[in-house]
Design an enzyme around this catalytic site. Structure first.
Site, PDB file in Angstrom:
ATOM      1  N   CYS A  11     -58.308  97.825   4.559  1.00 19.97           N
ATOM      2  CA  CYS A  11     -59.494  97.965   4.884  1.00 19.97           C
ATOM      3  C   CYS A  11     -60.315  96.646   5.279  1.00 19.97           C
ATOM      4  O   CYS A  11     -60.264  95.979   4.102  1.00 19.97           O
ATOM      5  CB  CYS A  11     -60.424  99.105   4.425  1.00 19.97           C
ATOM      6  SG  CYS A  11     -61.969  98.996   4.881  1.00 19.97           S
ATOM      7  N   HIS A  49     -45.923  88.089   2.435  1.00 23.02           N
ATOM      8  CA  HIS A  49     -46.612  88.360   3.911  1.00 23.02           C
ATOM      9  C   HIS A  49     -46.879  89.790   4.214  1.00 23.02           C
ATOM     10  O   HIS A  49     -47.234  89.992   5.327  1.00 23.02           O
ATOM     11  CB  HIS A  49     -45.550  87.811   4.936  1.00 23.02           C
ATOM     12  CG  HIS A  49     -45.575  86.319   4.846  1.00 23.02           C
ATOM     13  ND1 HIS A  49     -44.476  85.521   5.612  1.00 23.02           N
ATOM     14  CD2 HIS A  49     -46.073  85.281   4.028  1.00 23.02           C
ATOM     15  CE1 HIS A  49     -44.570  84.555   5.080  1.00 23.02           C
ATOM     16  NE2 HIS A  49     -45.503  84.154   4.378  1.00 23.02           N
TER      17      HIS A  49
HETATM   18  P1  NAD Z   1     -37.170  82.954  11.056  1.00 27.81           P
HETATM   19  O1  NAD Z   1     -37.006  83.930  12.236  1.00 27.81           O
HETATM   20  O2  NAD Z   1     -38.147  81.613  11.254  1.00 27.81           O
HETATM   21  O3  NAD Z   1     -35.833  82.456  10.796  1.00 27.81           O
HETATM   22  C1  NAD Z   1     -34.749  83.535  10.388  1.00 27.81           C
HETATM   23  C2  NAD Z   1     -33.560  82.533   9.716  1.00 27.81           C
HETATM   24  O4  NAD Z   1     -32.434  83.880   9.534  1.00 27.81           O
HETATM   25  C3  NAD Z   1     -33.048  81.715  10.586  1.00 27.81           C
HETATM   26  O5  NAD Z   1     -32.657  80.348   9.542  1.00 27.81           O
HETATM   27  C4  NAD Z   1     -31.712  82.153  11.107  1.00 27.81           C
HETATM   28  O6  NAD Z   1     -30.652  81.137  11.325  1.00 27.81           O
HETATM   29  C5  NAD Z   1     -31.280  83.279   9.796  1.00 27.81           C
HETATM   30  N1  NAD Z   1     -30.739  84.348  10.394  1.00 27.81           N
HETATM   31  C6  NAD Z   1     -30.629  85.072  11.538  1.00 27.81           C
HETATM   32  N2  NAD Z   1     -29.644  85.932  11.366  1.00 27.81           N
HETATM   33  C7  NAD Z   1     -29.079  86.013  10.323  1.00 27.81           C
HETATM   34  C8  NAD Z   1     -28.086  86.702   9.557  1.00 27.81           C
HETATM   35  N3  NAD Z   1     -27.457  87.461  10.409  1.00 27.81           N
HETATM   36  N4  NAD Z   1     -27.560  86.458   8.584  1.00 27.81           N
HETATM   37  C9  NAD Z   1     -28.352  85.640   7.727  1.00 27.81           C
HETATM   38  N5  NAD Z   1     -29.228  84.708   8.113  1.00 27.81           N
HETATM   39  C10 NAD Z   1     -29.635  84.790   9.449  1.00 27.81           C
HETATM   40  O7  NAD Z   1     -37.731  83.798   9.851  1.00 27.81           O
HETATM   41  P2  NAD Z   1     -38.418  83.559   8.473  1.00 27.81           P
HETATM   42  O8  NAD Z   1     -37.831  81.967   8.053  1.00 27.81           O
HETATM   43  O9  NAD Z   1     -38.444  84.517   7.620  1.00 27.81           O
HETATM   44  O10 NAD Z   1     -39.823  83.224   9.094  1.00 27.81           O
HETATM   45  C11 NAD Z   1     -40.779  83.657   8.464  1.00 27.81           C
HETATM   46  C12 NAD Z   1     -41.870  84.546   9.172  1.00 27.81           C
HETATM   47  O11 NAD Z   1     -41.017  85.700  10.067  1.00 27.81           O
HETATM   48  C13 NAD Z   1     -42.150  85.411   7.891  1.00 27.81           C
HETATM   49  O12 NAD Z   1     -43.703  85.262   8.261  1.00 27.81           O
HETATM   50  C14 NAD Z   1     -41.952  86.850   8.268  1.00 27.81           C
HETATM   51  O13 NAD Z   1     -43.070  87.929   8.145  1.00 27.81           O
HETATM   52  C15 NAD Z   1     -41.642  86.970   9.650  1.00 27.81           C
HETATM   53  N6  NAD Z   1     -40.662  87.871  10.259  1.00 27.81           N
HETATM   54  C16 NAD Z   1     -40.353  89.099   9.688  1.00 27.81           C
HETATM   55  C17 NAD Z   1     -39.448  90.194   9.877  1.00 27.81           C
HETATM   56  C18 NAD Z   1     -38.971  91.317   8.937  1.00 27.81           C
HETATM   57  O14 NAD Z   1     -39.961  91.739   8.172  1.00 27.81           O
HETATM   58  N7  NAD Z   1     -37.992  91.643   9.331  1.00 27.81           N
HETATM   59  C19 NAD Z   1     -38.922  89.798  11.263  1.00 27.81           C
HETATM   60  C20 NAD Z   1     -39.148  88.754  11.946  1.00 27.81           C
HETATM   61  C21 NAD Z   1     -40.069  87.606  11.436  1.00 27.81           C
END
Ligand code: NAD
Length: 232
Positions: free
Chosen positions: A114, A106
């Site tokens: 750009c 992603h």
């Molecule tokens: P999501 O927010 O949909 O789901 C997060 C998952 O992590 C859930 O299943 C939850 O139960 C779990 N979780 C929460 N805390 C946790 C912990 N301490 N230990 C283990 N698991 C834990 O996230 P996703 O599935 O990655 O959704 C995809 C989208 O979110 C992507 O497009 C991504 O780019 C974006 N995103 C990225 C970031 C980042 O880069 N750090 C942050 C937020 C969202």
């Protein structure tokens, strides 16, 4: 000599202070995703989109890799190219823990691109719609992020790794964003074992052979220690 594909999501970085989509009251609930994470939103209001990702970049710079990032980097250092690290995360915490060649499907908040000529470079801390591209000088710079409605990066490389994997491990991902949510099926069709490490069961939990629940900083180092002990 197991070949492993690890798919990580926002849960991997949650304990480093980077909120997930679902965190109640978190940053993602304060913004409309349609406005800040789609090409149409960027066309309507590039200043708002840059403001949003400038804040994500600042959060990323302030965050530190946690024990789960370090454990995955250690696994890769021991097993080399038998481990493929694929992440949906736009942060660079796996790299800062020592991981190499992380597949950011992603995109990356620390990179810019750009929209006019496709050139990519390291993002400055603060981006602005009037910034010129360092290559073609068009004021068409955007964060190097794959927005909703765009095609994720490196799908061929991920498909090739999934075709060879004997073990597929999903860490901290809700299984709600495709195509990543479909990787478990692909791994299954290819005959891999599937393990889920998550705080709570994901939407596709039933598709895994095994689910271990807990915070990533606890369950990921435990799983990596098991893997390394089994490899001898
Ligand atoms: P999501 O927010 O949909 O789901 C997060 C998952 O992590 C859930 O299943 C939850 O139960 C779990 N979780 C929460 N805390 C946790 C912990 N301490 N230990 C283990 N698991 C834990 O996230 P996703 O599935 O990655 O959704 C995809 C989208 O979110 C992507 O497009 C991504 O780019 C974006 N995103 C990225 C970031 C980042 O880069 N750090 C942050 C937020 C969202």
């Amino acid at each position: 000599m197991t070949r492993v594909v690890v798919l990580s999501g926002a849960g991997l970085s949650a304990e480093s202070g980077l909120g997930t989509f679902r965190d109640a009251g978190g940053i993602w609930q304060k913004y409309d995703l349609e406005e800040v994470a789609t090409p149409e939103g960027f066309a309507r209001n590039p200043a708002l989109v840059h403001e949003f990702y400038n804040a994500r970049r600042a959060n990323c710079l302030a965050a530190r890799p946690n024990a789960a990032h370090h454990a995955l980097a250690a696994l890769q250092q021991r097993l080399g190219d038998r481990v493929t690290l694929v992440t949906q995360n736009i942060d660079d915490l796996l790299e800062r823990a020592g991981a190499r060649e992380v597949i950011h499907m992603h995109g990356q908040v620390m990179r810019a691109q750009c929209a006019h000529c496709g050139h990519r470079w390291d993002a400055p801390a603060v981006m602005d719609p009037s910034d010129p591209c360092p290559a073609c000088e068009h004021p068409a710079t955007r964060p190097d992020i794959v927005w909703f409605g765009e095609i994720p990066y490196h799908m061929d490389a991920i498909g090739a790794a999934l075709a060879e994997a004997e073990l597929f491990v999903a860490i901290g991902t809700s299984g709600s964003v495709y195509p990543a949510a479909g990787f478990v099926r692909e791994a299954h069709i290819n005959g891999a074992r599937k393990l889920e490490l998550n705080l709570e069961p994901s939407e596709g939990s039933a598709l895994f052979d095994d689910t271990r629940l807990g915070p990533a900083t606890e369950i990921v180092p435990l799983w990596v220690a098991e893997m390394l002990a089994a490899e001898g």
